[in-house]
Design a protein around this motif. Structure first.
Motif, mmCIF file in Angstrom:
data_model
loop_
_atom_site.group_PDB
_atom_site.id
_atom_site.type_symbol
_atom_site.label_atom_id
_atom_site.label_comp_id
_atom_site.label_asym_id
_atom_site.label_seq_id
_atom_site.Cartn_x
_atom_site.Cartn_y
_atom_site.Cartn_z
ATOM 1 N N SER A 97 5.530 8.042 2.467
ATOM 2 C CA SER A 97 5.051 7.004 3.372
ATOM 3 C C SER A 97 6.140 5.940 3.508
ATOM 4 C CB SER A 97 3.763 6.389 2.824
ATOM 5 O OG SER A 97 3.116 5.619 3.817
ATOM 6 N N ILE A 98 6.382 5.470 4.721
ATOM 7 C CA ILE A 98 7.509 4.557 4.928
ATOM 8 C C ILE A 98 7.124 3.130 4.545
ATOM 9 C CG2 ILE A 98 8.453 6.064 6.693
ATOM 10 C CD1 ILE A 98 7.597 3.942 8.797
ATOM 11 N N THR A 99 8.121 2.367 4.101
ATOM 12 C CA THR A 99 7.884 1.001 3.624
ATOM 13 C C THR A 99 8.976 0.079 4.153
ATOM 14 O OG1 THR A 99 9.256 1.205 1.629
ATOM 15 C CG2 THR A 99 6.969 1.906 1.435
ATOM 16 N N THR A 158 4.298 -1.927 9.005
ATOM 17 C CA THR A 158 5.232 -0.804 9.016
ATOM 18 C C THR A 158 4.452 0.498 9.200
ATOM 19 O OG1 THR A 158 6.704 -2.019 7.540
ATOM 20 C CG2 THR A 158 7.020 0.363 7.667
ATOM 21 N N THR A 159 3.381 0.653 8.444
ATOM 22 C CA THR A 159 2.562 1.867 8.543
ATOM 23 C C THR A 159 1.698 1.811 9.793
ATOM 24 O OG1 THR A 159 2.484 2.037 6.148
ATOM 25 C CG2 THR A 159 0.818 3.282 7.370
ATOM 26 N N ARG A 160 1.746 2.885 10.591
ATOM 27 C CA ARG A 160 0.902 2.949 11.783
ATOM 28 C C ARG A 160 -0.018 4.152 11.791
ATOM 29 N NH1 ARG A 160 5.404 1.958 16.378
ATOM 30 N NH2 ARG A 160 5.900 -0.236 15.966
ATOM 31 N N VAL A 177 -5.202 8.188 0.632
ATOM 32 C CA VAL A 177 -5.048 8.040 2.080
ATOM 33 C C VAL A 177 -4.454 6.665 2.380
ATOM 34 C CG1 VAL A 177 -6.231 8.101 4.296
ATOM 35 C CG2 VAL A 177 -7.081 9.510 2.390
ATOM 36 N N ASP A 178 -3.168 6.656 2.742
ATOM 37 C CA ASP A 178 -2.515 5.384 3.096
ATOM 38 C C ASP A 178 -2.899 5.013 4.525
ATOM 39 O OD1 ASP A 178 -0.909 3.122 2.942
ATOM 40 O OD2 ASP A 178 0.956 4.197 3.371
ATOM 41 N N THR A 179 -3.061 3.719 4.758
ATOM 42 C CA THR A 179 -3.534 3.249 6.066
ATOM 43 C C THR A 179 -2.671 2.081 6.555
ATOM 44 O OG1 THR A 179 -5.048 1.598 5.106
ATOM 45 C CG2 THR A 179 -5.919 3.834 5.411
ATOM 46 N N LYS A 212 0.826 -1.221 0.000
ATOM 47 C CA LYS A 212 0.000 0.000 0.000
ATOM 48 C C LYS A 212 0.856 1.265 0.000
ATOM 49 C CE LYS A 212 -1.895 -1.376 3.849
ATOM 50 N NZ LYS A 212 -1.210 -2.696 3.899
ATOM 51 N N SER A 213 1.854 1.298 0.867
ATOM 52 C CA SER A 213 2.668 2.517 0.986
ATOM 53 C C SER A 213 3.575 2.693 -0.221
ATOM 54 C CB SER A 213 3.489 2.474 2.278
ATOM 55 O OG SER A 213 2.625 2.317 3.386
ATOM 56 N N THR A 214 4.087 1.587 -0.741
ATOM 57 C CA THR A 214 4.875 1.651 -1.976
ATOM 58 C C THR A 214 4.012 2.225 -3.093
ATOM 59 O OG1 THR A 214 6.092 -0.311 -1.254
ATOM 60 C CG2 THR A 214 6.264 0.268 -3.589
HETATM 61 MG MG LIG Z 1 2.371 0.643 4.667
#
Ligand SMILES: [Mg+2]
Ligand SMILES: Nc1nc2c(ncn2[C@@H]2O[C@H](COP(=O)(O)OP(=O)(O)OP(=O)(O)O)[C@@H](O)[C@H]2O)c(=O)[nH]1
Length: 296
Positions: A35-37, A43-45, A62-64, A22-24
């Motif tokens: 967004s970190i990956t 990883t995503t909080r 919106v990354d989750t 998702k973040s990638t």
């Molecule tokens: Mg993520």
């Protein structure tokens, strides 16, 4: 019709089980690392919005956090709540799955998908799937689940079929003027990104246990001309984790700080002086007050 009456804009939640990319995908769509990956799940909080402005449309992605049902904990409950909250009041949802297979965890996410909002399935990591037949079978399996606006096989990492994905999303966005200034990349400030870049290096450079016992806070963020002076504190659960984080002669800590600073300088566009400390805060991930304090 004038140009403004054909402009589309809206918020699009990117949801899925942990580690599907998702973040990638968010970073690839926005064209910047916001967004970190990492290879590690969850990883995503935090929810983070990435904005992509094009001539006649604007996407607010919106990354989750990865939605998960297996490991219940106060922190994971908050992450799942963030996912659920993010699904409210969006114009569309991109549900990301791995091209390899559909799992129980994917089905748990499918059950959360709201009715009455267009859902687009991004079948990610097709670069890892060489057999066409298997992929076609997976696409058929997905389309049998419910009504989707579109199902698009992609590779977020390679940038494959992202134009097709964007076009499918734009098709379901409402006619609207831009929601953010065209120069905005994200709704988050540099302070937030600084903490996240430090957290990413912990996820990338450490083993299985310590990243999940860690959170990062920025104590000081000062701008003097183009120089940013940033003071970050990494909180861990136990003294033993502090030792692991530091590494022999502080070598691991040095690597975390060096790599985090490089990200900050690239994204902020100027020199960064970064100071990182490690403190033990026992039980922070199980303490509702601490979780709130750390922004979860
Ligand atoms: Mg993520
Ligand atoms: N081969 C391949 N790997 C990918 C692709 N997209 C993402 N990855 C990798 O998958 C891993 C997880 O990526 P993330 O973007 O952190 O996944 P996520 O869904 O945001 O994960 P959480 O935030 O933990 O839920 C990383 O190692 C990525 O490099 C892709 O298209 N192909």
């Amino acid at each position: 019709m004038g140009e403004s009456s054909s402009h589309r804009a809206g918020h699009i939640a990117i949801v899925g089980r942990p580690s599907v990319g998702k973040s990638t995908l968010l970073n690839a769509l926005v064209g910047a690392k916001i967004s970190i990956t990492s290879k590690k799940p969850q990883t995503t909080r935090y929810r983070i919005t990435g904005i992509l402005s094009e001539s006649n449309r604007q996407f607010a992605f919106v990354d989750t956090p990865g939605f998960q049902t297996r490991n219940r904990s106060p922190l994971n409950d908050r992450l799942n709540r963030t996912v659920r909250d993010s699904l409210n009041a969006v114009d569309a949802v991109v549900w990301v799955v791995d091209a390899q297979r559909l799992t129980e965890a994917d089905r748990a996410v499918a059950a959360l998908l709201p009715a009455g909002v267009p859902i687009i399935v991004a079948v990610n990591k097709i670069d890892q799937r060489k057999d066409k037949g298997g992929l076609l079978a997976l696409l058929a399996e997905i389309s049998a689940l419910r009504e989707f606006a579109a199902i698009v096989p992609i590779s977020a990492e390679r940038g494959t079929q992202l134009t097709e994905l964007k076009d499918e999303i734009a098709n379901v966005l409402p006619i609207s003027p831009p929601l953010y200034p065209a120069s905005d990349l994200t709704d988050r400030d540099e302070r937030f990104l600084a903490a996240e870049f430090v957290r990413e290096k912990i996820f990338r450079l450490l083993g299985e246990e310590v990243p999940y016992a860690t959170t990062v806070a920025i104590d000081q963020f000062e701008e003097r001309g183009s120089l940013r002076r940033i003071h970050a504190t990494i909180y861990v659960d136990k003294t033993s984790q502090r030792a692991i984080l530091l590494g022999v002669a502080g070598e691991r800590m040095k690597a975390i700080a060096t790599q985090a600073r490089a990200d900050m300088e690239r994204v902020f566009g100027g020199p960064v002086y970064l100071d990182v400390w490690v403190k033990v805060k026992r039980g922070w991930a199980n303490d509702e007050t601490q979780l709130t304090r750390f922004g979860y």
